[in-house]
Design a protein around this motif. Structure first.
Motif, PDB file in Angstrom:
ATOM      1  N   MET A 123       1.211  -1.676   0.375  1.00 35.83           N
ATOM      2  CA  MET A 123      -0.084   0.150  -0.001  1.00 35.83           C
ATOM      3  C   MET A 123       0.674   1.107   0.333  1.00 35.83           C
ATOM      4  N   MET A 124       1.679   1.933  -0.723  1.00 32.86           N
ATOM      5  CA  MET A 124       2.499   2.764  -1.264  1.00 32.86           C
ATOM      6  C   MET A 124       2.194   4.179  -1.889  1.00 32.86           C
ATOM      7  N   GLY A 125       2.348   5.419  -1.755  1.00 35.85           N
ATOM      8  CA  GLY A 125       2.032   6.063  -1.347  1.00 35.85           C
ATOM      9  C   GLY A 125       3.360   6.856  -2.909  1.00 35.85           C
ATOM     10  N   TYR A 148       0.179  14.831 -10.248  1.00 38.01           N
ATOM     11  CA  TYR A 148      -0.649  13.622 -10.119  1.00 38.01           C
ATOM     12  C   TYR A 148      -1.915  13.145 -10.367  1.00 38.01           C
ATOM     13  N   ASP A 149      -2.828  14.793 -10.142  1.00 38.79           N
ATOM     14  CA  ASP A 149      -3.682  14.634 -10.155  1.00 38.79           C
ATOM     15  C   ASP A 149      -4.251  14.790 -11.292  1.00 38.79           C
ATOM     16  N   ALA A 150      -3.750  15.015 -12.521  1.00 43.40           N
ATOM     17  CA  ALA A 150      -3.742  14.990 -13.535  1.00 43.40           C
ATOM     18  C   ALA A 150      -3.489  13.400 -14.432  1.00 43.40           C
ATOM     19  N   LEU A 151      -2.830  12.324 -13.627  1.00 43.20           N
ATOM     20  CA  LEU A 151      -2.165  11.773 -13.865  1.00 43.20           C
ATOM     21  C   LEU A 151      -3.039  10.586 -13.590  1.00 43.20           C
ATOM     22  N   ALA A 152      -3.290  10.715 -12.676  1.00 44.08           N
ATOM     23  CA  ALA A 152      -4.546  10.016 -11.654  1.00 44.08           C
ATOM     24  C   ALA A 152      -5.947   9.904 -12.920  1.00 44.08           C
ATOM     25  N   ALA A 153      -6.211  10.790 -13.199  1.00 45.28           N
ATOM     26  CA  ALA A 153      -7.477  11.898 -14.084  1.00 45.28           C
ATOM     27  C   ALA A 153      -7.783  10.536 -15.140  1.00 45.28           C
ATOM     28  N   LEU A 156      -7.459   2.214 -12.025  1.00 45.20           N
ATOM     29  CA  LEU A 156      -8.109   2.926 -10.816  1.00 45.20           C
ATOM     30  C   LEU A 156      -7.266   3.237  -9.459  1.00 45.20           C
ATOM     31  N   VAL A 157      -6.710   4.205  -9.016  1.00 46.67           N
ATOM     32  CA  VAL A 157      -5.862   4.698  -8.393  1.00 46.67           C
ATOM     33  C   VAL A 157      -6.237   5.752  -7.591  1.00 46.67           C
ATOM     34  N   SER A 194      -3.174  12.124  -3.722  1.00 48.70           N
ATOM     35  CA  SER A 194      -1.340  11.946  -4.136  1.00 48.70           C
ATOM     36  C   SER A 194      -1.878  11.673  -3.043  1.00 48.70           C
ATOM     37  N   ARG A 195      -2.181  12.278  -1.894  1.00 46.39           N
ATOM     38  CA  ARG A 195      -1.622  12.073  -0.025  1.00 46.39           C
ATOM     39  C   ARG A 195      -2.291  10.474   0.257  1.00 46.39           C
ATOM     40  N   GLU A 196      -3.080   9.879  -0.652  1.00 42.93           N
ATOM     41  CA  GLU A 196      -3.419   8.518  -0.330  1.00 42.93           C
ATOM     42  C   GLU A 196      -2.392   7.416  -1.099  1.00 42.93           C
ATOM     43  N   PRO A 197      -2.654   6.391  -0.128  1.00 41.44           N
ATOM     44  CA  PRO A 197      -1.568   5.772  -0.604  1.00 41.44           C
ATOM     45  C   PRO A 197      -2.194   4.478  -2.126  1.00 41.44           C
ATOM     46  N   TRP A 198      -1.905   3.669  -2.534  1.00 38.06           N
ATOM     47  CA  TRP A 198      -2.824   2.673  -3.905  1.00 38.06           C
ATOM     48  C   TRP A 198      -2.454   1.323  -2.566  1.00 38.06           C
ATOM     49  N   PHE A 199      -3.774   0.881  -3.021  1.00 34.99           N
ATOM     50  CA  PHE A 199      -3.340  -0.751  -2.447  1.00 34.99           C
ATOM     51  C   PHE A 199      -3.376  -1.905  -3.451  1.00 34.99           C
ATOM     52  N   PHE A 200      -2.589  -2.951  -2.903  1.00 33.96           N
ATOM     53  CA  PHE A 200      -2.290  -4.212  -4.221  1.00 33.96           C
ATOM     54  C   PHE A 200      -2.892  -5.484  -2.790  1.00 33.96           C
ATOM     55  N   CYS A 201      -3.772  -6.894  -3.534  1.00 34.80           N
ATOM     56  CA  CYS A 201      -4.013  -7.217  -3.105  1.00 34.80           C
ATOM     57  C   CYS A 201      -3.041  -8.834  -4.207  1.00 34.80           C
ATOM     58  N   GLU A 202      -3.506  -9.701  -3.394  1.00 34.10           N
ATOM     59  CA  GLU A 202      -2.958 -11.183  -4.160  1.00 34.10           C
ATOM     60  C   GLU A 202      -3.414 -11.061  -5.869  1.00 34.10           C
ATOM     61  N   ALA A 203      -4.517 -10.745  -6.070  1.00 34.14           N
ATOM     62  CA  ALA A 203      -4.987 -10.929  -7.171  1.00 34.14           C
ATOM     63  C   ALA A 203      -4.828 -10.383  -8.182  1.00 34.14           C
ATOM     64  N   HIS A 204      -3.868  -9.287  -7.979  1.00 37.99           N
ATOM     65  CA  HIS A 204      -3.036  -8.989  -9.104  1.00 37.99           C
ATOM     66  C   HIS A 204      -1.357 -10.068  -8.949  1.00 37.99           C
ATOM     67  N   ASP A 205      -1.736 -10.107 -10.582  1.00 38.59           N
ATOM     68  CA  ASP A 205      -1.158 -10.813 -11.164  1.00 38.59           C
ATOM     69  C   ASP A 205      -0.102  -9.949 -11.954  1.00 38.59           C
ATOM     70  N   VAL A 206       0.910 -11.240 -12.908  1.00 33.67           N
ATOM     71  CA  VAL A 206       1.953 -10.504 -14.326  1.00 33.67           C
ATOM     72  C   VAL A 206       1.398  -9.380 -15.694  1.00 33.67           C
TER      73      VAL A 206
END
Length: 137
Positions: free
Chosen positions: A52-54, A76-81, A89-90, A94-106
């Motif tokens: 869960m990185m920023g 960041y705002d423009a990039l996220a859009a 979906l991020v 920019s003050r909030e983290p990105w979350f990953f889960c085990e379902a994310h694969d190659v």
């Protein structure tokens, strides 16, 4: 029901390599995003655990609001859009983290990096002064 779900989650975390898998995915995505940004001389840094990185557009990670206000949050705002338009979906703040889960694969990793690179290019074109601002930062 919630206690049963929590118990099963703890069991899965104890008996599988799920946490390691998620952490490794986060490290791989950071490496890929970092490569894309470094190729364009865009100052950036990652904060937090890889799962869960920023992502901040500055050389140093902000530790408070005064630091954050000096990051390139407009980029960041423009990039996220743009990422949202491309189906990635991020967090739009920019003050909030990105979350990953085990379902994310190659496949997810490759798609995310490809679309991230597209979004960076689009964002740089939409913010014409950005390329100059980034290269002189």
């Amino acid at each position: 029901v919630s206690l049963a779900a929590a118990n099963k989650t703890l069991q899965i975390l104890d008996e599988t390599a799920a946490l390691e898998t998620i952490s490794n995915y986060g490290l791989e995505i950071q490496a890929g995003l970092g490569r894309i940004l470094a190729e364009r001389a865009i100052p950036h840094c990652f904060v937090g655990h890889p799962s869960m990185m920023g992502l901040f557009f500055s050389e140093d990670a902000p530790v408070d609001y005064r630091d954050w206000i000096n990051t390139n949050y407009d980029f960041y705002d423009a990039l996220a859009a743009e990422l949202h338009e491309l189906g990635i979906l991020v967090e739009p703040d920019s003050r909030e983290p990105w979350f990953f889960c085990e379902a994310h694969d190659v496949k997810c990793l490759e798609e995310t990096l490809d679309k991230f690179e597209q979004a960076v290019e689009i964002t740089m074109k939409k913010l014409p002064g950005e390329r100059k601002a980034i290269s002189t930062a």
